[in-house]
Design a protein around this motif. Structure first.
Motif, short mmCIF file in Angstrom:
data_model
loop_
_atom_site.label_atom_id
_atom_site.label_comp_id
_atom_site.label_asym_id
_atom_site.label_seq_id
_atom_site.Cartn_x
_atom_site.Cartn_y
_atom_site.Cartn_z
N LEU A 1 19.64 3.72 2.66
CA LEU A 1 19.22 5.11 1.32
C LEU A 1 20.73 4.91 1.03
N VAL A 2 20.45 4.79 -0.46
CA VAL A 2 21.61 4.95 -1.50
C VAL A 2 21.37 5.20 -2.42
N PRO A 3 22.40 6.01 -3.40
CA PRO A 3 22.51 6.64 -4.28
C PRO A 3 22.57 5.79 -5.19
N ARG A 4 21.61 6.44 -6.28
CA ARG A 4 20.97 5.84 -7.33
C ARG A 4 22.54 5.48 -8.39
N MET A 5 23.09 5.93 -8.20
CA MET A 5 24.72 6.47 -9.16
C MET A 5 25.30 4.92 -8.74
N ALA A 6 25.34 4.63 -7.10
CA ALA A 6 25.75 3.53 -6.25
C ALA A 6 24.63 1.88 -6.30
N ILE A 7 24.41 2.31 -7.49
CA ILE A 7 23.63 1.01 -7.50
C ILE A 7 23.82 -0.16 -9.11
N PRO A 8 24.46 -1.45 -8.85
CA PRO A 8 25.32 -2.03 -9.60
C PRO A 8 24.79 -2.67 -10.59
N PRO A 9 24.78 -2.20 -11.49
CA PRO A 9 24.54 -3.23 -13.16
C PRO A 9 23.68 -4.62 -12.44
N GLY A 10 22.47 -4.40 -12.94
CA GLY A 10 21.56 -5.44 -12.91
C GLY A 10 20.51 -5.84 -11.92
N ARG A 11 20.98 -4.17 -11.27
CA ARG A 11 20.10 -4.73 -9.84
C ARG A 11 19.65 -3.80 -9.33
N LYS A 12 17.59 -4.59 -8.85
CA LYS A 12 16.49 -3.09 -9.41
C LYS A 12 16.52 -2.74 -7.55
N ILE A 13 15.91 -0.94 -8.05
CA ILE A 13 15.66 -0.39 -6.94
C ILE A 13 14.60 -1.02 -6.52
N MET A 14 13.92 -0.85 -5.19
CA MET A 14 12.49 -1.38 -5.04
C MET A 14 11.98 0.12 -4.44
N CYS A 15 10.76 0.09 -4.82
CA CYS A 15 9.59 1.08 -4.82
C CYS A 15 9.04 0.96 -4.05
N SER A 16 8.44 2.12 -3.32
CA SER A 16 7.20 1.80 -2.59
C SER A 16 6.67 2.62 -2.42
N ARG A 17 5.12 2.92 -1.55
CA ARG A 17 4.26 3.72 -1.30
C ARG A 17 3.50 3.33 -0.78
N PRO A 18 3.25 4.75 0.52
CA PRO A 18 2.24 4.34 1.30
C PRO A 18 0.95 4.15 1.40
N VAL A 19 0.09 3.04 1.81
CA VAL A 19 -1.21 2.97 1.95
C VAL A 19 -2.17 3.81 3.06
N PHE A 20 -2.94 4.75 2.15
CA PHE A 20 -3.72 5.51 3.36
C PHE A 20 -4.97 4.65 3.95
N LYS A 21 -5.35 4.38 4.99
CA LYS A 21 -6.75 3.83 5.50
C LYS A 21 -6.55 4.90 6.64
N LEU A 22 -8.26 5.48 6.56
CA LEU A 22 -8.70 5.43 7.63
C LEU A 22 -8.46 5.13 8.53
N LYS A 23 -8.65 4.97 9.61
CA LYS A 23 -9.44 4.34 11.34
C LYS A 23 -10.83 4.56 11.45
N ARG A 24 -11.48 3.39 11.72
CA ARG A 24 -13.21 3.60 12.09
C ARG A 24 -13.15 2.77 12.84
N ASP A 25 -14.52 3.33 13.99
CA ASP A 25 -15.13 2.08 14.62
C ASP A 25 -15.44 1.15 14.26
N GLN A 26 -16.47 0.43 15.35
CA GLN A 26 -17.42 -0.43 14.77
C GLN A 26 -18.46 -0.36 13.82
N HIS A 27 -18.76 1.08 14.49
CA HIS A 27 -20.19 1.90 13.30
C HIS A 27 -19.76 2.78 12.30
N GLY A 28 -18.63 2.83 11.79
CA GLY A 28 -18.21 3.11 11.31
C GLY A 28 -17.54 4.98 10.57
#
Length: 74
Positions: A47-74
């Protein structure tokens, strides 16, 4: 691999807000904490502060993917 593992199902939350409003909110919170702890321990990101990002560089964004684990019967 069953098809339902590859596709979003109606009861899978699509956002963090939906996950936290679901009956599985406590489990989602635990899973997210474990995932972030693992990524931190492995040194996957720094993690770096937004103010420390050099000009011309992009911030990588992400988000969690939520999947309920299911057995073979759903």
């Amino acid at each position: 691999m069953p098809d339902n593992l590859e596709h979003e199902l109606p009861d899978d939350p699509s956002t963090y807000a939906e996950a936290m409003a679901s009956k599985h909110a406590a489990q989602w919170t635990t899973a997210l904490k474990e995932e972030f702890d693992s990524l931190r321990e492995l040194g996957v990101y720094k993690l770096v502060p937004r103010m420390a990002i050099p000009p011309g560089r992009k911030i990588m964004c992400s988000r969690p993917v939520f999947k309920l684990k299911r057995d073979q019967h759903g």
